[in-house]
Each structure stands twice: as structure tokens, then as C-alpha cells.
Scaffold this active site. Structure first.
Site, PDB file in Angstrom:
ATOM      1  N   THR A  68       5.168   2.590 -11.546  1.00  0.00           N
ATOM      2  CA  THR A  68       4.258   2.665 -10.415  1.00  0.00           C
ATOM      3  C   THR A  68       2.840   2.445 -10.932  1.00  0.00           C
ATOM      4  O   THR A  68       2.645   2.163 -12.116  1.00  0.00           O
ATOM      5  CB  THR A  68       4.468   3.988  -9.637  1.00  0.00           C
ATOM      6  N   LYS A  72       2.730  -1.931 -13.052  1.00  0.00           N
ATOM      7  CA  LYS A  72       3.700  -2.955 -12.629  1.00  0.00           C
ATOM      8  C   LYS A  72       3.434  -4.330 -13.248  1.00  0.00           C
ATOM      9  O   LYS A  72       4.348  -5.002 -13.711  1.00  0.00           O
ATOM     10  CB  LYS A  72       3.718  -3.077 -11.103  1.00  0.00           C
ATOM     11  N   ASP A 108      10.972  -4.099  -4.445  1.00  0.00           N
ATOM     12  CA  ASP A 108      10.180  -3.811  -3.240  1.00  0.00           C
ATOM     13  C   ASP A 108      10.526  -4.743  -2.068  1.00  0.00           C
ATOM     14  O   ASP A 108      10.668  -4.300  -0.928  1.00  0.00           O
ATOM     15  CB  ASP A 108       8.678  -3.920  -3.536  1.00  0.00           C
ATOM     16  N   GLY A 135      -0.040  -5.921  -4.219  1.00  0.00           N
ATOM     17  CA  GLY A 135       1.280  -5.842  -4.858  1.00  0.00           C
ATOM     18  C   GLY A 135       2.415  -5.804  -3.850  1.00  0.00           C
ATOM     19  O   GLY A 135       3.340  -6.623  -3.899  1.00  0.00           O
ATOM     20  N   ALA A 136       2.344  -4.860  -2.913  1.00  0.00           N
ATOM     21  CA  ALA A 136       3.432  -4.720  -1.943  1.00  0.00           C
ATOM     22  C   ALA A 136       3.460  -5.914  -0.987  1.00  0.00           C
ATOM     23  O   ALA A 136       4.533  -6.425  -0.653  1.00  0.00           O
ATOM     24  CB  ALA A 136       3.255  -3.423  -1.168  1.00  0.00           C
ATOM     25  N   ASP A 160      -9.277 -15.104  -0.851  1.00  0.00           N
ATOM     26  CA  ASP A 160      -8.676 -15.800  -1.994  1.00  0.00           C
ATOM     27  C   ASP A 160      -7.290 -15.247  -2.323  1.00  0.00           C
ATOM     28  O   ASP A 160      -6.400 -15.984  -2.729  1.00  0.00           O
ATOM     29  CB  ASP A 160      -9.569 -15.658  -3.234  1.00  0.00           C
ATOM     30  N   GLY A 251       7.158   3.322   6.458  1.00  0.00           N
ATOM     31  CA  GLY A 251       7.560   2.884   5.123  1.00  0.00           C
ATOM     32  C   GLY A 251       8.606   3.745   4.448  1.00  0.00           C
ATOM     33  O   GLY A 251       8.966   3.482   3.295  1.00  0.00           O
TER      34      GLY A 251
HETATM   35  P1  NAP Z   1      -2.810  -3.047  -3.338  1.00  0.00           P
HETATM   36  O1  NAP Z   1      -2.181  -3.828  -4.452  1.00  0.00           O
HETATM   37  O2  NAP Z   1      -4.128  -2.383  -3.547  1.00  0.00           O
HETATM   38  O3  NAP Z   1      -2.919  -4.075  -2.100  1.00  0.00           O
HETATM   39  C1  NAP Z   1      -3.531  -3.773  -0.866  1.00  0.00           C
HETATM   40  C2  NAP Z   1      -4.200  -5.044  -0.364  1.00  0.00           C
HETATM   41  O4  NAP Z   1      -4.719  -4.809   0.943  1.00  0.00           O
HETATM   42  C3  NAP Z   1      -5.372  -5.471  -1.253  1.00  0.00           C
HETATM   43  O5  NAP Z   1      -5.347  -6.862  -1.457  1.00  0.00           O
HETATM   44  C4  NAP Z   1      -6.570  -5.009  -0.429  1.00  0.00           C
HETATM   45  O6  NAP Z   1      -7.744  -5.736  -0.721  1.00  0.00           O
HETATM   46  C5  NAP Z   1      -6.075  -5.285   0.972  1.00  0.00           C
HETATM   47  N1  NAP Z   1      -6.855  -4.560   1.967  1.00  0.00           N
HETATM   48  C6  NAP Z   1      -7.340  -3.292   1.890  1.00  0.00           C
HETATM   49  N2  NAP Z   1      -8.039  -2.993   2.999  1.00  0.00           N
HETATM   50  C7  NAP Z   1      -8.008  -4.091   3.805  1.00  0.00           C
HETATM   51  C8  NAP Z   1      -8.553  -4.399   5.089  1.00  0.00           C
HETATM   52  N3  NAP Z   1      -9.266  -3.519   5.763  1.00  0.00           N
HETATM   53  N4  NAP Z   1      -8.336  -5.626   5.599  1.00  0.00           N
HETATM   54  C9  NAP Z   1      -7.592  -6.526   4.926  1.00  0.00           C
HETATM   55  N5  NAP Z   1      -7.046  -6.296   3.703  1.00  0.00           N
HETATM   56  C10 NAP Z   1      -7.253  -5.089   3.158  1.00  0.00           C
HETATM   57  O7  NAP Z   1      -1.810  -1.908  -2.831  1.00  0.00           O
HETATM   58  P2  NAP Z   1      -0.206  -1.967  -2.761  1.00  0.00           P
HETATM   59  O8  NAP Z   1       0.367  -1.433  -4.016  1.00  0.00           O
HETATM   60  O9  NAP Z   1       0.209  -3.326  -2.303  1.00  0.00           O
HETATM   61  O10 NAP Z   1       0.081  -0.865  -1.624  1.00  0.00           O
HETATM   62  C11 NAP Z   1      -0.369  -1.052  -0.293  1.00  0.00           C
HETATM   63  C12 NAP Z   1       0.182   0.072   0.583  1.00  0.00           C
HETATM   64  O11 NAP Z   1       1.593  -0.016   0.650  1.00  0.00           O
HETATM   65  C13 NAP Z   1      -0.120   1.493   0.078  1.00  0.00           C
HETATM   66  O12 NAP Z   1      -0.419   2.299   1.190  1.00  0.00           O
HETATM   67  C14 NAP Z   1       1.174   1.928  -0.554  1.00  0.00           C
HETATM   68  O13 NAP Z   1       1.368   3.332  -0.505  1.00  0.00           O
HETATM   69  C15 NAP Z   1       2.188   1.229   0.341  1.00  0.00           C
HETATM   70  N6  NAP Z   1       3.475   0.946  -0.335  1.00  0.00           N
HETATM   71  C16 NAP Z   1       4.608   1.399   0.258  1.00  0.00           C
HETATM   72  C17 NAP Z   1       5.845   1.143  -0.319  1.00  0.00           C
HETATM   73  C18 NAP Z   1       7.108   1.657   0.311  1.00  0.00           C
HETATM   74  O14 NAP Z   1       8.155   1.596  -0.332  1.00  0.00           O
HETATM   75  N7  NAP Z   1       7.067   2.101   1.546  1.00  0.00           N
HETATM   76  C19 NAP Z   1       5.918   0.397  -1.511  1.00  0.00           C
HETATM   77  C20 NAP Z   1       4.716  -0.077  -2.089  1.00  0.00           C
HETATM   78  C21 NAP Z   1       3.495   0.209  -1.480  1.00  0.00           C
HETATM   79  P3  NAP Z   1      -8.744  -5.126  -1.851  1.00  0.00           P
HETATM   80  O15 NAP Z   1      -8.102  -5.362  -3.161  1.00  0.00           O
HETATM   81  O16 NAP Z   1     -10.006  -5.901  -1.638  1.00  0.00           O
HETATM   82  O17 NAP Z   1      -8.929  -3.665  -1.531  1.00  0.00           O
END
Ligand code: NAP
Length: 288
Positions: A68, A72, A108, A135-136, A160, A251
């Protein structure tokens, strides 16, 4: 009740920090339900120690680990072999130890698709809007491409990021567009979609009142709205979507199914998903 013996097989999760993880109760409940002499532990591993920690797994006889935040992407560069999804994403959330070799997987996308299937949401041939190209979001986009959605509109605050994901999707033959959240014209894209997926952290605990990325007045009753956040179980986006008559999914099932997939890889057995989901719901209730 979990009992450790001289033969207990060990799996776990590497993260930093890792104290918030809900995976130990979920997996240990599964081992218990199947009467397996296995245990799942959380390890707080500093980023600079990740390679050493991964290389120690085979020495210690650990069967595998989940990864996590923040490990990753780094793990994808360390393991000896990548599954096709881990290769495409350059991110590993599950490691399988095979002798001296480390196999990297990413469960995922599959977890997401299984959760949709269980909820009776069929994305094949549909127009989909995906919020978040992190990532997700990337894992979900890959899963949706495999499912042959009609079109994918990817929205991120950094355009981007959405663009590079869109390029990948285009190669898979899916009609795809990248948007930033502020762009005019996005409303029409949202209104014509059958499925909207939030893969941004907007609305996640503790920031539960955070505005959804798109105005929820754009949602229409025929749509399905999925928020992959699991804490809280009903984000503001899902509450607003319900009010507008949309089908909603959180989720929790994705988390269960990505774990179930890791369980299958490590043990060779089908995971008791109901038991895992119950354990997860209880752990969520007890979480501070
Ligand atoms: P991450 O890598 O930080 O990706 C989130 C993306 O959303 C980033 O590119 C971010 O941009 C963008 N973002 C944030 N605020 C935004 C907005 N207002 N408008 C448009 N884009 C926006 O995070 P992640 O690991 O993918 O996780 C994302 C969410 O999914 C978390 O809440 C996590 O807990 C959840 N998740 C759930 C599961 C499950 O099994 N249910 C699995 C994985 C993740 P910036 O980089 O500029 O902030």
C-alpha cells in the site's frame, strides 16, 4: 480465533504508515473461517528499506505481501516478474513469493470489476466518466478498457495525468478523452454517461464534507454512480446521487474483491468473500 503454531504460514502488507490498514482483520477472518493455519500481519516499512524487506520474504518463508501507499510503484521496479496488469500500470499491490523469485500483481482493476458485477452494473458498451487518474483510477481505467466500454472520459485536476492515461486507453481501441475538472463541456459528457466513477480521494474521511469533483446537479436517474472510497461508506457524492435517483455503489466491495484475488493467488483457494466483507464492515465500525 486465530492461533499461531510452528507451521503457521505468513502473509501481510507493507506500507508506511500502515496502522490504518483494514487488511489484517479481513484476511485473518478468512483464514479463521476456512480453518487455515495462516496469519496476516501489517509491516511498517520505510521506503528506503522496501527492497531489503521484499528480498527478505523468501528467506523468512513468507508466502506473499500486499503493498500500500507509498510502495506500489517502487515495488514494480524491484520484483522479478510482473503480471500483465502490473506491467501496464507499473504498480504492484500484491507480491507472490515463488522460491527465490518475486511475482508482482495488481488486483485493483479486477477487484473493481468484480464489485460492479456483484452489484449488477455492466459497463461493457457504455459511456463512462472516470474522476481521478491516480493509482486507483489507472487500474480502473485498465479494467474498463478490458470490458470494452464504449467511451471513457477521464477527469483529473492535472490534465496531463488524464492525458497520459487516455493515450494508453486509446491504444486499447476505446474512444477516450481527457478533461480537467473545470472545463466547459464536461456537463454534457457527464449527462450522457451511464456510469460515473469517483477514483479521487475527494470526500474521504476526515474530509467528508468536501465537494464532489463534479456538481451533483448534473447526475440523472438512469445513471450508476460508484465511489471507490469506503470510509465513509456513503460519501457526499453517493448521498447526492441517491437523492437524484441514481444507483450507487461504494468502495467496500472493491476492497474485498481485490483482497479476495490476493488471497487466491497466495493460497490457491477461493476466498470466503462474505466473511471478509463482514470483518471489514466490523473493522470500519470500530475504526477511530
Ligand atoms: P492518488 O494516486 O492520489 O490519485 C488520486 C487522483 O485524483 C490524483 O491524480 C489527484 O490529483 C486526483 N484528484 C484529487 N482531487 C481532485 C479533484 N478535485 N478533481 C480532479 N481530480 C482530483 O490516489 P489513489 O491511490 O488512486 O486513491 C484514490 C482514492 O481511492 C482514495 O480515496 C483511496 O482510499 C481509494 N481507493 C479505494 C480502493 C478500494 O479498494 N475501494 C482501492 C484503492 C484506492 P493530484 O495528484 O493533483 O492530487
Amino acid at each position: 480465533m486465530l492461533r499461531l503454531t510452528g507451521n503457521t504460514k505468513l502473509v501481510g502488507v507493507f506500507g508506511h504508515p500502515v496502522g490504518h490498514t483494514l487488511s489484517p482483520p479481513m484476511h485473518n477472518a478468512a483464514f479463521d473461517a476456512l480453518g487455515m493455519d495462516w496469519a496476516y500481519l501489517a509491516f511498517d516499512i520505510l521506503p528506503e528499506k522496501l527492497e531489503q524487506a521484499l528480498r527478505s520474504l523468501s528467506v523468512l518463508g513468507v508466502v506473499g505481501v500486499n503493498l500500500t501507499i507509498p510502495h506500489k510503484e517502487a515495488a514494480a521496479k524491484i520484483v522479478d516478474e510482473l503480471s500483465s496488469s502490473a506491467q501496464a500500470l507499473q504498480a504492484v499491490n500484491t507480491v507472490q513469493v515463488k522460491g527465490e523469485r518475486l511475482l508482482g500483481h495488481n488486483t485493483d482493476g479486477r477487484g473493481f470489476l468484480r464489485s460492479l458485477a456483484e452489484a449488477g452494473i455492466e459497463p461493457a458498451g457504455e459511456k463512462v466518466v472516470l474522476l481521478g487518474a491516480g493509482g486507483a483510477g489507472r487500474a480502473i481505467a485498465l479494467g474498463l478498457m478490458e470490458k470494452k466500454v464504449k467511451s471513457l472520459t477521464i477527469v483529473d485536476c492535472i490534465k496531463d495525468k488524464a492525458l497520459s492515461l487516455a493515450q494508453q486507453a486509446q491504444e486499447a481501441g476505446v474512444e477516450v478523452e481527457a478533461w480537467s475538472a473545470e472545463e466547459a463541456g464536461l456537463r454534457q459528457k457527464v449527462e450522457s454517461a451511464a456510469l460515473l466513477v469517483n477514483a479521487t480521494p475527494v470526500g474521504m474521511y476526515p474530509d467528508v464534507e468536501a465537494s464532489p469533483v463534479i456538481p451533483t446537479g448534473w447526475l440523472l436517474p438512469h445513471q450508476a454512480v460508484v465511489d471507490i472510497i469506503y470510509r465513509p461508506a456513503r460519501t457526499r457524492l453517493l448521498q447526492e446521487a441517491e437523492k437524484r435517483g441514481c444507483r450507487t455503489l461504494n468502495g467496500i466491495k472493491m476492497l474485498v474483491w481485490q483482497g479476495a484475488e490476493a488471497f487466491r493467488l497466495w493460497t490457491g483457494r477461493e476466498a470466503p468473500v462474505r466473511v471478509m466483507e463482514e470483518a471489514l464492515l466490523q473493522a470500519l465500525q470500530e475504526a477511530p
